[in-house]
Scaffold this motif. Sequence first.
Motif, PDB file in Angstrom:
ATOM      1  N   ALA A   1       2.516  -2.887  -4.228  1.00 53.16           N
ATOM      2  CA  ALA A   1       2.697  -4.059  -5.106  1.00 53.16           C
ATOM      3  C   ALA A   1       3.470  -5.179  -4.434  1.00 53.16           C
ATOM      4  CB  ALA A   1       3.426  -3.622  -6.373  1.00 53.16           C
ATOM      5  N   GLY A   2       4.126  -4.874  -3.331  1.00 54.93           N
ATOM      6  CA  GLY A   2       4.869  -5.920  -2.619  1.00 54.93           C
ATOM      7  C   GLY A   2       5.914  -6.570  -3.507  1.00 54.93           C
ATOM      8  N   THR A   3       5.831  -7.884  -3.662  1.00 49.74           N
ATOM      9  CA  THR A   3       6.808  -8.622  -4.463  1.00 49.74           C
ATOM     10  C   THR A   3       6.465  -8.587  -5.958  1.00 49.74           C
ATOM     11  OG1 THR A   3       5.558 -10.667  -4.207  1.00 49.74           O
ATOM     12  CG2 THR A   3       7.232 -10.228  -2.544  1.00 49.74           C
ATOM     13  N   GLY A   4       5.439  -7.829  -6.310  1.00 54.23           N
ATOM     14  CA  GLY A   4       5.103  -7.656  -7.730  1.00 54.23           C
ATOM     15  C   GLY A   4       4.164  -8.715  -8.272  1.00 54.23           C
TER      16      GLY A   4
ATOM     17  N   PRO B   1       5.292  -1.069 -10.337  1.00 49.83           N
ATOM     18  CA  PRO B   1       4.974  -1.604  -9.012  1.00 49.83           C
ATOM     19  C   PRO B   1       5.653  -0.725  -7.958  1.00 49.83           C
ATOM     20  CG  PRO B   1       6.197  -3.208 -10.383  1.00 49.83           C
ATOM     21  CD  PRO B   1       6.351  -1.860 -11.001  1.00 49.83           C
ATOM     22  N   CYS B   2       4.866  -0.231  -7.014  1.00 53.70           N
ATOM     23  CA  CYS B   2       5.411   0.700  -6.014  1.00 53.70           C
ATOM     24  C   CYS B   2       5.047   0.196  -4.617  1.00 53.70           C
ATOM     25  CB  CYS B   2       4.803   2.079  -6.264  1.00 53.70           C
ATOM     26  SG  CYS B   2       5.243   3.319  -5.054  1.00 53.70           S
ATOM     27  N   ASP B   3       5.999   0.262  -3.695  1.00 54.81           N
ATOM     28  CA  ASP B   3       5.753  -0.222  -2.335  1.00 54.81           C
ATOM     29  C   ASP B   3       6.759   0.457  -1.410  1.00 54.81           C
ATOM     30  OD1 ASP B   3       4.188  -3.012  -1.294  1.00 54.81           O
ATOM     31  OD2 ASP B   3       5.732  -2.239   0.061  1.00 54.81           O
ATOM     32  N   PHE B   4       6.426   0.522  -0.112  1.00 59.16           N
ATOM     33  CA  PHE B   4       7.402   1.118   0.813  1.00 59.16           C
ATOM     34  C   PHE B   4       8.163   0.087   1.632  1.00 59.16           C
ATOM     35  CE2 PHE B   4       4.589   2.442   4.777  1.00 59.16           C
ATOM     36  CZ  PHE B   4       4.177   1.125   4.913  1.00 59.16           C
TER      37      PHE B   4
END
Length: 230
Positions: free
Chosen positions: A60-63, A78-81
Amino acid sequence: MPRASLEKQPHEVAAMFDEVAHRYDRTNDVLSLRQDRRWRSHVARALDVRPGETVLDLAAGTGTSSECLADAGARVVPCDFSLGMLEVGKRRRDDLAFVAGDALHLPFADGAFDAVTISFGLRNVVEVDAALIELRRVTRHGGRLVICEFSHPTWGPLRRVYSGYLMRALPPVARRVSSSPDSYVYLAESIQQWPDQVALATMIRGAGWEDVAYRNLSGGIVALHRAIRP
Ligand SMILES: C[S@@+](CC[C@H](N)C(=O)[O-])C[C@H]1O[C@@H](n2cnc3c(N)ncnc32)[C@H](O)[C@@H]1O
């Protein structure tokens, strides 16, 4: 799938997005001529989000890709690494429940989501097949998948113009507006090497999804793939 110069380790991908995070949304708007907003509203419609549903927005990055889904009444995760992208997202939209997580080892239970989606993220994941399987694991039976990703224009003349834009026009524009122009050279190369619409549909089916279909946006510059978890 050839990854050529794109053979980055996961920590290098995360670091690349950490570096571009603070100018990510602005750069996207410029480079896509604001088309990204239109593409995102198509994602929400294709996912057919109903109020109260729980939806995973992976990578999702910055959402920005989560906003339409939240606005449609879903409980979006929103999920991101990339912690850099998540930090910018949290500052922008602190009402969204951002989660740090790797697409290859999602920190969620089996069948946790009514629907899962990933916008402009799958191309950056180092093991695409494994990510598609992991997305299936966290989706409930009958749940939906929508993938929004750059693809390949279907009309020859548009394909040639677009290829020229990616390889010749995009890098100098990126040098002006991005904090990390090299990342946008990577973007251009990764788009060119990404599987076409039919090949991606085959990969999705191979990962155990059913009723796989796709539609082109902007003549195939972007494709939306949909599928159902059996
Ligand atoms: C181009 S951005 C897309 C962000 C957002 N979805 C959008 O539409 O603007 C790609 C994102 O994928 C994330 N990403 C790449 N590989 C990942 C992985 N293995 N697990 C989680 N996130 C990943 C990057 O950190 C980055 O934030």
